[in-house]
Structure formats: C-alpha cells, structure tokens
Design an enzyme around this catalytic site. Structure first.
Site, PDB file in Angstrom:
ATOM      1  N   LYS A  12       0.854  -1.203   0.000  1.00 50.35           N
ATOM      2  CA  LYS A  12       0.000   0.000   0.000  1.00 50.35           C
ATOM      3  C   LYS A  12       0.884   1.244   0.000  1.00 50.35           C
ATOM      4  O   LYS A  12       2.053   1.211   0.416  1.00 50.35           O
ATOM      5  CB  LYS A  12      -0.945   0.026   1.207  1.00 50.35           C
ATOM      6  CG  LYS A  12      -0.255   0.084   2.595  1.00 50.35           C
ATOM      7  CD  LYS A  12       0.016   1.495   3.117  1.00 50.35           C
ATOM      8  CE  LYS A  12       0.684   1.475   4.494  1.00 50.35           C
ATOM      9  NZ  LYS A  12       1.718   2.469   4.687  1.00 50.35           N
ATOM     10  N   GLY A 104       7.677   1.496   4.571  1.00 52.42           N
ATOM     11  CA  GLY A 104       6.468   2.328   4.602  1.00 52.42           C
ATOM     12  C   GLY A 104       5.429   1.858   3.613  1.00 52.42           C
ATOM     13  O   GLY A 104       4.501   2.576   3.261  1.00 52.42           O
ATOM     14  N   LEU A 105       5.561   0.583   3.154  1.00 53.54           N
ATOM     15  CA  LEU A 105       4.655   0.035   2.141  1.00 53.54           C
ATOM     16  C   LEU A 105       3.798  -1.107   2.695  1.00 53.54           C
ATOM     17  O   LEU A 105       3.111  -1.794   1.952  1.00 53.54           O
ATOM     18  CB  LEU A 105       5.468  -0.472   0.941  1.00 53.54           C
ATOM     19  CG  LEU A 105       6.279   0.589   0.183  1.00 53.54           C
ATOM     20  CD1 LEU A 105       7.195  -0.061  -0.854  1.00 53.54           C
ATOM     21  CD2 LEU A 105       5.358   1.602  -0.500  1.00 53.54           C
ATOM     22  N   ALA A 106       3.846  -1.318   4.024  1.00 57.28           N
ATOM     23  CA  ALA A 106       3.057  -2.355   4.707  1.00 57.28           C
ATOM     24  C   ALA A 106       3.388  -3.770   4.224  1.00 57.28           C
ATOM     25  O   ALA A 106       2.527  -4.650   4.224  1.00 57.28           O
ATOM     26  CB  ALA A 106       1.550  -2.092   4.583  1.00 57.28           C
ATOM     27  N   GLY A 107       4.621  -4.004   3.820  1.00 58.69           N
ATOM     28  CA  GLY A 107       5.040  -5.322   3.322  1.00 58.69           C
ATOM     29  C   GLY A 107       4.809  -6.422   4.344  1.00 58.69           C
ATOM     30  O   GLY A 107       4.239  -7.474   4.024  1.00 58.69           O
ATOM     31  N   GLY A 108       5.221  -6.229   5.576  1.00 53.96           N
ATOM     32  CA  GLY A 108       5.030  -7.233   6.629  1.00 53.96           C
ATOM     33  C   GLY A 108       3.555  -7.417   6.951  1.00 53.96           C
ATOM     34  O   GLY A 108       3.090  -8.545   7.155  1.00 53.96           O
ATOM     35  N   SER A 109       2.807  -6.321   6.963  1.00 56.74           N
ATOM     36  CA  SER A 109       1.373  -6.372   7.289  1.00 56.74           C
ATOM     37  C   SER A 109       0.595  -7.150   6.236  1.00 56.74           C
ATOM     38  O   SER A 109      -0.301  -7.935   6.557  1.00 56.74           O
ATOM     39  CB  SER A 109       0.794  -4.953   7.375  1.00 56.74           C
ATOM     40  OG  SER A 109       1.431  -4.219   8.390  1.00 56.74           O
ATOM     41  N   THR A 110       0.942  -6.959   4.958  1.00 60.11           N
ATOM     42  CA  THR A 110       0.182  -7.630   3.897  1.00 60.11           C
ATOM     43  C   THR A 110       0.493  -9.126   3.874  1.00 60.11           C
ATOM     44  O   THR A 110      -0.382  -9.946   3.597  1.00 60.11           O
ATOM     45  CB  THR A 110       0.412  -6.935   2.529  1.00 60.11           C
ATOM     46  OG1 THR A 110      -0.575  -7.400   1.608  1.00 60.11           O
ATOM     47  CG2 THR A 110       1.796  -7.179   1.960  1.00 60.11           C
ATOM     48  N   ASP A 142      -2.046  -1.791  10.245  1.00 61.02           N
ATOM     49  CA  ASP A 142      -2.295  -1.773   8.801  1.00 61.02           C
ATOM     50  C   ASP A 142      -2.824  -3.105   8.269  1.00 61.02           C
ATOM     51  O   ASP A 142      -3.198  -3.195   7.097  1.00 61.02           O
ATOM     52  CB  ASP A 142      -0.985  -1.479   8.033  1.00 61.02           C
ATOM     53  CG  ASP A 142      -0.561  -0.031   8.150  1.00 61.02           C
ATOM     54  OD1 ASP A 142      -1.420   0.828   8.444  1.00 61.02           O
ATOM     55  OD2 ASP A 142       0.639   0.245   7.932  1.00 61.02           O
TER      56      ASP A 142
HETATM   57  O1  C5P Z   1       0.457  -1.408  14.672  1.00 60.33           O
HETATM   58  P1  C5P Z   1       1.887  -1.600  14.285  1.00 60.33           P
HETATM   59  O2  C5P Z   1       2.547  -2.703  15.047  1.00 60.33           O
HETATM   60  O3  C5P Z   1       2.059  -1.741  12.789  1.00 60.33           O
HETATM   61  O4  C5P Z   1       2.619  -0.246  14.664  1.00 60.33           O
HETATM   62  C1  C5P Z   1       4.028  -0.148  14.709  1.00 60.33           C
HETATM   63  C2  C5P Z   1       4.419   1.036  15.581  1.00 60.33           C
HETATM   64  O5  C5P Z   1       4.039   2.260  14.944  1.00 60.33           O
HETATM   65  C3  C5P Z   1       3.782   1.080  16.936  1.00 60.33           C
HETATM   66  O6  C5P Z   1       4.528   0.344  17.857  1.00 60.33           O
HETATM   67  C4  C5P Z   1       3.809   2.572  17.257  1.00 60.33           C
HETATM   68  O7  C5P Z   1       5.093   2.945  17.685  1.00 60.33           O
HETATM   69  C5  C5P Z   1       3.587   3.200  15.894  1.00 60.33           C
HETATM   70  N1  C5P Z   1       2.154   3.502  15.633  1.00 60.33           N
HETATM   71  C6  C5P Z   1       1.528   4.502  16.342  1.00 60.33           C
HETATM   72  N2  C5P Z   1       0.209   4.756  16.099  1.00 60.33           N
HETATM   73  C7  C5P Z   1      -0.474   4.068  15.159  1.00 60.33           C
HETATM   74  C8  C5P Z   1       0.162   3.051  14.420  1.00 60.33           C
HETATM   75  C9  C5P Z   1       1.476   2.789  14.683  1.00 60.33           C
HETATM   76  O8  C5P Z   1       2.132   5.158  17.197  1.00 60.33           O
HETATM   77  N3  C5P Z   1      -1.750   4.357  14.939  1.00 60.33           N
END
Ligand code: C5P
Length: 316
Positions: A12, A104-110, A142
């Site tokens: 993304k 910053g492309l959500a590779g791990g999330s996808t 994500d």
């Molecule tokens: O949710 P995820 O594990 O992908 O988020 C990674 C990190 O990004 C979180 O540990 C936090 O530091 C930051 N984050 C945040 N607020 C969000 C999403 C991510 O502070 N809404």
C-alpha cells in the site's frame, strides 16, 4: 479439498497521513487514506499435518522466523482455532518477497493478512471479511486494510476502515534506497517529541478533523477518479520528521518533483517515496530520468499502479 493456496499480497501507499493525537493504548490517533498498489509479495501456504508452523523466505534479512508477522498470524490462527489446528495440523508458509522491507509500504502487514486469508481457506473456517479484520487488528494497525485493500479512509489506530471507490489507471513510481530502513516506532516517537503541542485528544475535535478529511478535496478527487487532483492533494505529517533526518530521501523527493510527475510524497513512515503518473510511458520516463539524475546503485526504482483489491488467490 485444497491443501495448498498461492496468494498475492499487495503493498500500500499512503495518499494521506495525518497524526491527530495520542491514544490511551500508546498508539497514535490517525487519519489516513490508504491505497493498494500492484507491487505484491507471493505467499504459498499449505497444510503439513505436523503440529508446528514453518516459514521460509527468499529474503535472508528477514531474520528469526518466529519474529516475523506472517508467523505470528499463523500462530494467532492456531491459538484461536485449536480444534482445526489439532485436526489438520500446522502450515508451511513460503514467502516470495517483492515488496521492500521497512519501507512504509506495509510489506510485513500484507504478508500477515495473506496468512489469515490462507488459513481461513485451508481450514474451511468460513470467516467473513469483518471477522478476518478483527483478527488482523491484533497483529498490526495496517493489517485490516491489507485484507480488503483497494482505497479506504483509515481512522483510529488505522484499523477503522471506510472504503472509497478505487481510481484505476493511476501509475506509480516508487523509489527506495535499498540499505535505508526507517523504524515506524522511531518515526512516531520522534514526531511526538517535536509535535505533541499540536495533538488533539478531545473526541469531538478528532471527529471534526475526520469529517474535514471525509469531505475534503482529496476524497472528492478520489470519488471523481481525478488523478491530477489526487496528486495535488497528497499529504503526510511524518515527512516532517523523516525527511530532515534522511536528506537523501528529501533529495529523492525533490528529484521526482522536478521530473514532471503529477505529484509525489513519502509513503507511511518511509523511506519509500512515490510519484503519481498519468500513463505507463510517463512512469517509464520518470524512472529513467530519476535513475540517471541520482546515479546511485543503491537506489531501487519500481513501476506499479493503483490496485482495486487486497489479498487475492494467484491465477495459475
Ligand atoms: O500497529 P503496528 O505494530 O504496525 O505499529 C508499529 C508502531 O508504529 C507502533 O509500535 C507505534 O510505535 C507506531 N504507531 C503509532 N500509532 C499508530 C500506528 C502505529 O504510534 N496508529
């Protein structure tokens, strides 16, 4: 009954990312507009009949398998559905990474989203998209978006989704320095240190910011499939901390800007910069021009386009 699925997991970009404030759960309150692109990882997943999870990957730098979000997604399904796990056994996951890592492309999330979808199919769980997204939210902010993909407004931590119609035929050039990774927690923590005086915590104020975006020019441009207007209204608060810290990313962004693209912006917490182009030919020209101008073997450049969907079964 299928024992094996081959899935495509698209990346993304963020057309919009506004940091609104702090949340009591330690995350940030965000307003984002997320857009799937066709650059995708390939994930094969199969039942093994053995009581464990195996993860293989073509990218060696992914590290310890059990720390990978795709592994954690499989673990979550085994914990949630112990009867199916006992009955069918574990899974073997093979990741073919095409999406750059920590970009910053959500590779791990996808990838994690694909594992949830894959196990839902393998174990014939019949989970609906909202049910899958509820599980996805436990893995990362994500991941719910990555299940459905397309175009959406994301609020809350990023897990509250409001779908938008997906503009098609918008071409994207991505640029990322291969050896440069930005940690998402670092980006948000740094933003907080510098900009917490701008934070809003009152629920009514958060709602009014959200309404402002929902009825704003970017969303209107998306509804009208007006790619020129979309490109003029890109926005990302995290550029304020990542660009000053990584001058080469700032230079990359400026180089895109000067190469005649419709618009350019950093995606998510970076360091990938994307540029929007009207045609495939223009995207090709921009890629060549940026490559010649910066002349850096460390700079990866990709051409892709907006995608209308998230996880899909790979056509044979
Ligand atoms: O949710 P995820 O594990 O992908 O988020 C990674 C990190 O990004 C979180 O540990 C936090 O530091 C930051 N984050 C945040 N607020 C969000 C999403 C991510 O502070 N809404």
């Amino acid at each position: 009954m299928m024992q094996k699925y081959s899935l495509l997991a698209p990346a993304k970009i963020n057309l919009y990312l506004e940091v609104v404030g702090n949340r009591s759960d330690g995350y940030h309150e965000l307003i984002m507009i997320l857009q799937s692109i066709e650059l995708a990882d390939r994930i094969d997943i199969q039942s093994t009949g053995r009581p464990n999870i195996q993860l293989h990957c073509n990218a060696v730098q992914l590290g310890e398998p059990s720390q990978n979000l795709a592994y954690k997604a499989a673990q979550l399904m085994c914990d949630r559905f112990p009867d199916q796990f006992n009955h069918k056994g574990g899974v073997e996951i093979t990741l073919d990474k095409q999406i750059p890592i920590a970009a910053g492309l959500a590779g791990g999330s996808t990838d994690a989203a694909a594992v949830l979808v894959g196990i839902n199919l393998l174990w014939e769980l019949g989970l609906t998209q909202p049910e899958l997204q509820e599980l996805a939210a436990q893995l990362g902010s994500d991941v719910p978006f990555c299940i459905a993909g397309g175009t959406a407004i994301a609020t809350g931590r990023g897990e509250c989704l409001d779908p938008l119609p997906s503009p098609h035929g918008v071409w994207v050039v991505l640029g990322k320095y291969q050896d440069l990774e930005v940690s998402t927690p670092w980006a948000y923590q740094t933003y907080q240190k510098q900009f917490s005086h701008t934070y809003v915590t009152d629920a009514a104020l958060i709602q009014s910011r959200t309404s402002h975006v929902q009825s704003g020019e970017l969303v209107q441009s998306i509804m009208q499939h007006n790619s020129i207007a979309i490109a003029q209204h890109l926005y990302n608060d995290l550029e304020k901390v990542v660009l000053p810290h990584h001058p080469q990313v700032e230079i990359l962004r400026k180089t895109f800007e000067k190469s005649g693209v419709m618009g350019t912006m950093m995606s998510g917490s970076g360091p990938t910069v994307f540029a929007l182009c009207e045609t495939a030919e223009q995207a090709q020209k921009v890629k060549e021009q940026v490559s010649i101008t910066l002349n850096d073997s460390n700079l990866g450049l990709w051409i892709t386009q907006f995608s209308t969907h998230g996880i899909s079964i790979r056509p044979h």
